[in-house]
Write a protein that holds these residues in place. Structure first.
Motif, mmCIF file in Angstrom:
data_model
loop_
_atom_site.group_PDB
_atom_site.id
_atom_site.type_symbol
_atom_site.label_atom_id
_atom_site.label_comp_id
_atom_site.label_asym_id
_atom_site.label_seq_id
_atom_site.Cartn_x
_atom_site.Cartn_y
_atom_site.Cartn_z
ATOM 1 N N SER A 208 55.288 7.931 5.962
ATOM 2 C CA SER A 208 56.004 6.722 5.539
ATOM 3 C C SER A 208 55.907 6.527 4.035
ATOM 4 O O SER A 208 56.904 6.233 3.364
ATOM 5 N N PHE A 209 54.705 6.680 3.490
ATOM 6 C CA PHE A 209 54.550 6.503 2.048
ATOM 7 C C PHE A 209 55.258 7.619 1.280
ATOM 8 O O PHE A 209 55.779 7.387 0.177
ATOM 9 N N GLY A 210 55.289 8.811 1.840
ATOM 10 C CA GLY A 210 56.054 9.887 1.230
ATOM 11 C C GLY A 210 57.527 9.550 1.155
ATOM 12 O O GLY A 210 58.206 9.867 0.161
ATOM 13 N N ALA A 211 58.047 8.894 2.199
ATOM 14 C CA ALA A 211 59.451 8.485 2.201
ATOM 15 C C ALA A 211 59.731 7.476 1.096
ATOM 16 O O ALA A 211 60.795 7.513 0.460
ATOM 17 N N ILE A 212 58.795 6.559 0.850
ATOM 18 C CA ILE A 212 58.989 5.593 -0.225
ATOM 19 C C ILE A 212 59.145 6.316 -1.561
ATOM 20 O O ILE A 212 60.082 6.046 -2.335
ATOM 21 N N GLY A 213 58.247 7.251 -1.836
ATOM 22 C CA GLY A 213 58.300 7.959 -3.103
ATOM 23 C C GLY A 213 59.542 8.819 -3.231
ATOM 24 O O GLY A 213 60.262 8.762 -4.239
ATOM 25 N N LEU A 214 59.817 9.605 -2.217
ATOM 26 C CA LEU A 214 60.924 10.553 -2.276
ATOM 27 C C LEU A 214 62.280 9.858 -2.306
ATOM 28 O O LEU A 214 63.118 10.111 -3.186
ATOM 29 N N ILE A 215 62.532 8.990 -1.339
ATOM 30 C CA ILE A 215 63.855 8.364 -1.236
ATOM 31 C C ILE A 215 64.063 7.363 -2.371
ATOM 32 O O ILE A 215 65.196 7.190 -2.847
ATOM 33 N N GLY A 216 62.988 6.731 -2.841
ATOM 34 C CA GLY A 216 63.126 5.850 -3.994
ATOM 35 C C GLY A 216 63.680 6.582 -5.204
ATOM 36 O O GLY A 216 64.551 6.068 -5.924
ATOM 37 N N VAL A 217 63.214 7.800 -5.440
ATOM 38 C CA VAL A 217 63.707 8.602 -6.571
ATOM 39 C C VAL A 217 65.130 9.102 -6.311
ATOM 40 O O VAL A 217 66.009 8.997 -7.172
ATOM 41 N N LEU A 218 65.370 9.653 -5.112
ATOM 42 C CA LEU A 218 66.691 10.197 -4.810
ATOM 43 C C LEU A 218 67.766 9.121 -4.842
ATOM 44 O O LEU A 218 68.904 9.382 -5.259
ATOM 45 N N ALA B 205 43.160 9.254 16.253
ATOM 46 C CA ALA B 205 42.355 8.882 15.092
ATOM 47 C C ALA B 205 42.363 9.974 14.033
ATOM 48 O O ALA B 205 42.263 9.691 12.832
ATOM 49 N N LYS B 206 42.508 11.227 14.445
ATOM 50 C CA LYS B 206 42.478 12.328 13.481
ATOM 51 C C LYS B 206 43.867 12.675 12.935
ATOM 52 O O LYS B 206 44.022 13.684 12.243
ATOM 53 N N SER B 207 44.868 11.795 13.232
ATOM 54 C CA SER B 207 46.218 12.000 12.700
ATOM 55 C C SER B 207 46.738 10.788 11.932
ATOM 56 O O SER B 207 47.877 10.805 11.472
ATOM 57 N N VAL B 208 45.939 9.745 11.805
ATOM 58 C CA VAL B 208 46.446 8.495 11.262
ATOM 59 C C VAL B 208 46.846 8.619 9.796
ATOM 60 O O VAL B 208 47.851 8.054 9.353
ATOM 61 N N ILE B 209 46.089 9.358 8.989
ATOM 62 C CA ILE B 209 46.450 9.533 7.584
ATOM 63 C C ILE B 209 47.759 10.307 7.471
ATOM 64 O O ILE B 209 48.659 9.944 6.698
ATOM 65 N N SER B 210 47.893 11.374 8.248
ATOM 66 C CA SER B 210 49.129 12.147 8.254
ATOM 67 C C SER B 210 50.324 11.268 8.600
ATOM 68 O O SER B 210 51.374 11.334 7.950
ATOM 69 N N MET B 211 50.147 10.417 9.617
ATOM 70 C CA MET B 211 51.240 9.568 10.060
ATOM 71 C C MET B 211 51.637 8.559 8.988
ATOM 72 O O MET B 211 52.821 8.384 8.681
ATOM 73 N N MET B 212 50.659 7.921 8.388
ATOM 74 C CA MET B 212 50.947 6.913 7.377
ATOM 75 C C MET B 212 51.493 7.551 6.103
ATOM 76 O O MET B 212 52.341 6.969 5.415
ATOM 77 N N MET B 213 51.044 8.755 5.796
ATOM 78 C CA MET B 213 51.529 9.445 4.608
ATOM 79 C C MET B 213 53.003 9.801 4.706
ATOM 80 O O MET B 213 53.709 9.865 3.689
#
Length: 420
Positions: free
Chosen positions: A43-53, A33-41
């Motif tokens: 994936s969302f970080g990959a959307i932002g980063l790879i979308g630009v690259l 429960a104390k890692s769920v934001i890190s885990m989901m971020m």
């Protein structure tokens, strides 16, 4: 321009993009429960980063065209920034940017898959740096090996990566990987294994020590993944036709069978079929059918699903036997499932598989491609991960892991209990 195929391709691209938020829920439910934001971020970080690259240079590396055959990572300089692809050539079935969009979503989900192996203990900034480098020197080239090919008017290969054009030239048959068993799942699974070894085990790692904090999240994520996977597989035909329909049916049949097989193994091993097992079994079947969805009859797709579900249900325990902490079973599901689906084609692919042709060549080329991608991705991911760990640090401290990655890295909590 065929507006129907254009609409089909754009809708399929949107479905595949939805897979990454679906993966965020799937992975998010599996962690503490104390890692769920890190885990989901991640994936969302990959959307932002790879979308630009992808827009800047990823597509230019992955799809250099006929001029890029000397080295698979050759760059089509005219495609940098995609400006040269704004106009649709005369007689094209769809705009070039529609294909760019579709392939972009493949790059995003492949990178995001890796993150499941390092749950509960990775720094977000280090993950983003790893993702950028790995995508550039591993995913974009491997996508070129597998997906960059052109066909002559008679249907033969005119040019392409070595797994298609090169194998066809050398052995008479190219590798069958319709939607990414090698480029996506084996690729991501091998990188996940490398990072799990680099970051080491979580605090208190042992069988049964880390349990999913939110199984409903896991089921929701699996459902979104399955929904998006119809775009992944059927969309890879790039046309709304009979092959896309076959891929769609097989994308229903194989994971359905894998789900049942996983639950049966759970019942035999542990006495209870679980919701997380059902979700994991479906994903294992989806992984296995990805390369094979257009090259199997539905009956053989069901057999593949049964094999993948049962084998992957057993393979997830390999981490305890060999002592590597693949947190969310990326290796057991994506690497093992990708290998199963890719090699299965060597036996059962329509027309060219061993049981149809009596010729082992298809099996041979499938194995060459699968293990080459595995080795290439593992070695480079291990090197990249080690350099990051030795310099800026990839893993949080044990104290921060115990305190919770969400609070330490992101300053947020997924769940707040307020008292009045």
């Amino acid at each position: 321009m065929d507006q129907g195929n254009t609409a089909f391709l754009l809708i399929m691209a949107a479905l595949v993009l939805l897979m990454t938020p679906g993966l965020a829920f799937f992975y998010g439910g599996l962690v503490k429960a104390k890692s769920v934001i890190s885990m989901m971020m991640m994936s969302f970080g990959a959307i932002g980063l790879i979308g630009v690259l992808w827009v800047l240079y990823g597509y230019a590396i992955a799809f250099p065209g006929a001029e890029g055959l000397v080295a698979p990572w050759s760059i089509d300089w005219s495609a940098i920034g995609l400006t040269s692809l704004l106009e649709t050539p005369e007689g094209a079935a769809y705009p070039p940017l529609a294909f760019v969009a579709f392939q972009a979503t493949f790059a995003i989900i492949t990178v995001a898959l890796i993150s499941g192996a390092i749950a509960d203990r990775a720094k977000f900034g280090a993950w983003m740096i790893f993702a950028a480098i790995w995508a550039t020197i591993v995913y974009f080239p491997v996508a070129s090996w597998v997906f960059n090919f052109g066909l002559a008017d008679d249907g033969s290969f005119a040019y392409g990566g070595w797994t298609t054009f090169g194998m066809q030239e050398a052995f008479g048959v190219g590798v069958i990987d319709f939607a990414g068993g090698t480029a996506v799942h084996i690729n991501a699974g091998a990188a996940a294994l490398a990072l799990a070894l680099v970051l080491g085990k979580r605090v208190g790692f042992s069988k049964g020590a880390h349990v999913p904090h939110n199984p409903p999240f896991v089921l929701l994520g699996a459902g979104l993944l399955w929904f998006g996977w119809f775009g992944f597989n059927a969309g890879s035909e790039l046309a709304a036709d009979g092959t896309a329909a076959l891929a769609w049916v097989n994308t229903l049949a194989a994971p359905a069978a894998a789900l049942l097989a996983w639950l049966l193994v759970e019942k035999i091993k542990d006495g209870k079929p679980t919701s997380v097992g059902a979700a994991s079994g479906a994903v294992a079947g989806l992984v296995a059918i990805t390369p094979a969805c257009a090259s199997l009859t539905p009956g053989w797709a069901i057999v593949l699903g049964l094999i993948a579900g049962a084998v992957c249900a057993l393979a997830i325990d390999l981490k305890f036997k060999f002592g590597f902490d693949d947190s969310l079973d990326v290796v057991g599901i994506h690497l093992v499932g990708g290998l199963i689906g890719t090699l299965y084609l060597g036996f059962f692919a329509n027309n060219t598989g061993l049981i149809y042709s009596g010729d082992p060549t298809q099996l041979m080329v499938q194995a060459i491609a699968a293990f080459t991608v595995l080795a290439y991705s593992f070695v480079l991911a291990f090197i990249i991960g080690t350099i990051i760990q030795k310099t800026m640090g990839f893993r949080v401290t044990n104290e921060d892991e115990i305190a919770g990655v969400d609070t330490v890295v992101h300053g947020e909590d997924a769940y707040k209990l307020e008292t009045v």
